[in-house]
Design an enzyme around this catalytic site. Structure first.
Site, PDB file in Angstrom:
ATOM      1  N   ASP A 148      -1.733   4.927  -5.957  1.00 19.04           N
ATOM      2  CA  ASP A 148      -2.115   4.256  -4.716  1.00 19.04           C
ATOM      3  C   ASP A 148      -2.345   2.763  -4.930  1.00 19.04           C
ATOM      4  O   ASP A 148      -3.406   2.355  -5.401  1.00 19.04           O
ATOM      5  CB  ASP A 148      -3.376   4.906  -4.138  1.00 19.04           C
ATOM      6  CG  ASP A 148      -3.812   4.303  -2.815  1.00 19.04           C
ATOM      7  OD1 ASP A 148      -3.034   3.536  -2.214  1.00 19.04           O
ATOM      8  OD2 ASP A 148      -4.930   4.602  -2.371  1.00 19.04           O
ATOM      9  N   ASP A 202       0.828  -1.209   0.000  1.00 10.62           N
ATOM     10  CA  ASP A 202       0.000   0.000   0.000  1.00 10.62           C
ATOM     11  C   ASP A 202       0.866   1.265   0.000  1.00 10.62           C
ATOM     12  O   ASP A 202       1.359   1.698   1.048  1.00 10.62           O
ATOM     13  CB  ASP A 202      -0.923  -0.004   1.219  1.00 10.62           C
ATOM     14  CG  ASP A 202      -1.981   1.091   1.152  1.00 10.62           C
ATOM     15  OD1 ASP A 202      -1.920   1.918   0.231  1.00 10.62           O
ATOM     16  OD2 ASP A 202      -2.864   1.112   2.025  1.00 10.62           O
TER      17      ASP A 202
END
Length: 404
Positions: free
Chosen positions: A257, A52
Site C-alpha cells: 500500500d 496510492d
C-alpha cells in the site's frame, strides 16, 4: 514527431500496446507521501496526486463549489455540468456498490464518500474529463477518465498547505486509473512503482517496464477488496519468528500500500518485534519524550542517517513459501526499510501496531518498506512481483538477459 490518439468510451478496441511512465516526488520524512502529476481537461491542467495502490477512486479537489478544501499546489478543478457523471453510469454503480449504497433513481449526479484509515474523508461527485498521457512509444493519448470531483475534505486531507491536489487510485478496482485505461485498450492492466530511499522515483502503467528476469512473483489473493495482497507464510526479525506463537510457520495476509507512509503489523507480530528490539543498546536509549512515532531511540553519538546505526539492527524477512518447492520467495526489509531519523537526530521505528488503524488482521507494507524495490502489480496474471532497484529511471524490459 508526436502522434495523438483520441480514445474514449466509443473507441474501437485497438490495443495501443504501450505504457506511460511518471516521475514521482516526495519522501517518508518529513513529507510522509510520494506523489506524481497528471494532466486533466482541455486544455490540460496539471494536478499533483498522492500515489496510492490502496485506493480505488482517483479524486481531485474541485470547485463545485468547494465546501472544505486544503490549499493545494494547483488551482481547484472546475467542472462544467456536462462533465458530471450520471448516476446510471456503470462506474457510478461500481463506486456506490463498493460504498454499500445503492443506485439513486431520482439523483442528477453520482455522489461518493470515502473514509480512510486515519479517519480523514473525501466527499464529492464523479466527473468525466480528458486525461492527457504521453506514452513510451511517443504517442500522445487522450483518454476519457472518470474521477472524483472532491468538494469536501475532512481530517488530515483538509490540512493546509497541502503538497497534493488529491489521490491517484491505483488499485485493481474497475474505477481505478489502470483499469479504466486497460478497458479503453490503452495499456495492459499492469501497475509498477519504484521509490528511492532518499526521495523521488517513478511509477508506470502498462507492461513495457516489467523486467523479464529476476523478479520474485507471488500470487495475489482473491478477496472482496481491491487491495494488492498476498499470503505470507512467516515473518522474521533476524532469526526470530514474529507472531508465530511457538509454531514453525503460519499464514497471514500482507497488503502492498503506497497510500500508507509507514508499515503496520498485526498485534502479535508488532509485540514480538518490540520485544526483539529491546535488546538494542550500542549507545541507543529509548526516548519516550519524542512524539514523532511511538518508538524512538536517542543516540549518544551524532546520527545523520540510518546508515549511521544500521549495524545495530537486523533485517526483517517476509517468507512467501517456495516456488515449485525449491526456490524460496522472500521480501527482505533492511533497517533503512523500517527506520527513520527525525529532526532531533533520533532514530524512530516506522512500523506501527495495525490494531490502531484497522482491524489488525492484515500486515500492511507502506512506503517506508517499499523503497529500493521495483514493485509490479500484474492484474492480468493476478500476481505481485519485486526486484531490488536504485529506482533512478524506468527501463524498457529486454527479452534477453545480459550475460557477464
Amino acid at each position: 514527431m508526436e502522434q495523438h490518439v483520441q480514445l474514449g468510451k466509443a473507441a474501437a478496441p485497438t490495443v495501443v500496446n504501450s505504457s506511460a511512465a511518471f516521475a514521482v516526488r516526495g519522501n517518508i520524512f518529513p513529507d510522509g507521501l510520494y506523489y506524481t502529476s497528471i494532466h486533466v481537461g482541455n486544455p490540460p491542467k496539471q494536478y499533483f496526486l498522492d500515489v496510492d495502490t490502496g485506493s480505488d477512486l482517483t479524486w481531485i479537489q474541485c470547485d463545485a463549489p468547494c465546501q472544505s478544501c486544503a490549499k493545494g499546489p494547483n488551482p481547484l478543478y472546475k467542472p462544467t455540468r456536462s462533465k458530471i457523471v450520471s448516476p446510471r453510469d456503470s462506474l457510478c454503480l461500481e463506486v456506490q456498490n463498493n460504498q454499500n449504497s445503492g443506485p439513486c433513481d431520482s439523483c442528477q449526479q453520482c455522489d461518493y464518500e470515502i473514509a480512510y484509515a486515519d479517519h480523514s474523508s473525501s466527499m464529492g461527485v464523479l466527473a468525466r474529463d480528458d486525461l492527457q498521457l504521453m506514452m513510451v512509444n511517443k504517442k500522445q493519448v487522450t483518454s476519457s477518465f472518470v474521477f472524483g470531483c472532491a468538494y469536501d475534505q475532512q481530517g488530515q486531507l483538509s490540512a493546509s498547505p497541502a503538497k497534493t491536489d488529491g489521490i491517484l487510485g491505483l488499485s485493481s478496482a474497475k474505477v481505478s486509473l489502470p483499469s479504466q485505461l486497460s478497458d479503453q485498450s490503452i495499456i495492459t492492466n499492469v501497475v509498477g512503482h519504484c521509490i528511492r530511499e532518499n526521495g523521488g522515483g517513478y511509477m508506470f502503467l502498462g507492461g513495457d517496464f516489467v523486467p523479464r528476469w529476476g523478479v520474485t512473483w507471488v500470487p495475489m489473493l482473491s478477496a472482496a477488496t481491491n487491495y494488492y495482497q498476498a499470503e505470507v507464510a512467516k515473518v522474521s526479525y533476524a532469526n526470530r519468528l514474529l507472531g508465530a506463537r511457538n509454531k514453525r510457520s503460519y499464514l497471514s495476509k500482507v497488503v502492498f500500500d503506497t497510500g500508507s507512509s509507514y508499515t503496520y503489523f498485526t498485534n502479535e507480530m508488532y509485540t514480538d518485534l518490540i520485544t526483539s528490539l529491546k535488546d538494542i543498546s550500542h549507545g541507543l536509549a529509548p526516548d519516550e519524550s519524542d512524539e514523532t512515532l511511538p518508538v524512538c531511540w536517542r543516540a549518544s553519538f551524532p546520527v545523520r542517517s540510518v546508515e549511521d546505526v544500521r549495524q545495530f539492527f537486523d533485517p526483517l524477512t517476509l517468507h512467501f513459501g517456495k516456488k515449485l518447492w525449491i526456490m524460496p520467495r522472500i521480501f527482505q526489509i533492511p533497517p533503512e526499510g523500517y527506520l527513520i531519523v527525525n529532526n532531533k537526530g533520533n532514530i524512530c521505528l516506522g512500523i506501527l501496531n495495525g490494531t490502531e488503524v484497522h482491524d489488525g488482521s492484515t500486515n500492511i507494507l507502506g512506503d517506508i518498506s517499499l523503497r529500493g524495490q521495483l514493485l509490479v502489480y500484474d492484474n492480468l496474471q493476478r500476481q505481485v512481483g519485486w526486484i531490488p532497484s536504485d529506482c533512478a529511471k524506468p527501463q524498457k524490459a529486454l527479452d534477453i538477459p545480459f550475460l557477464f
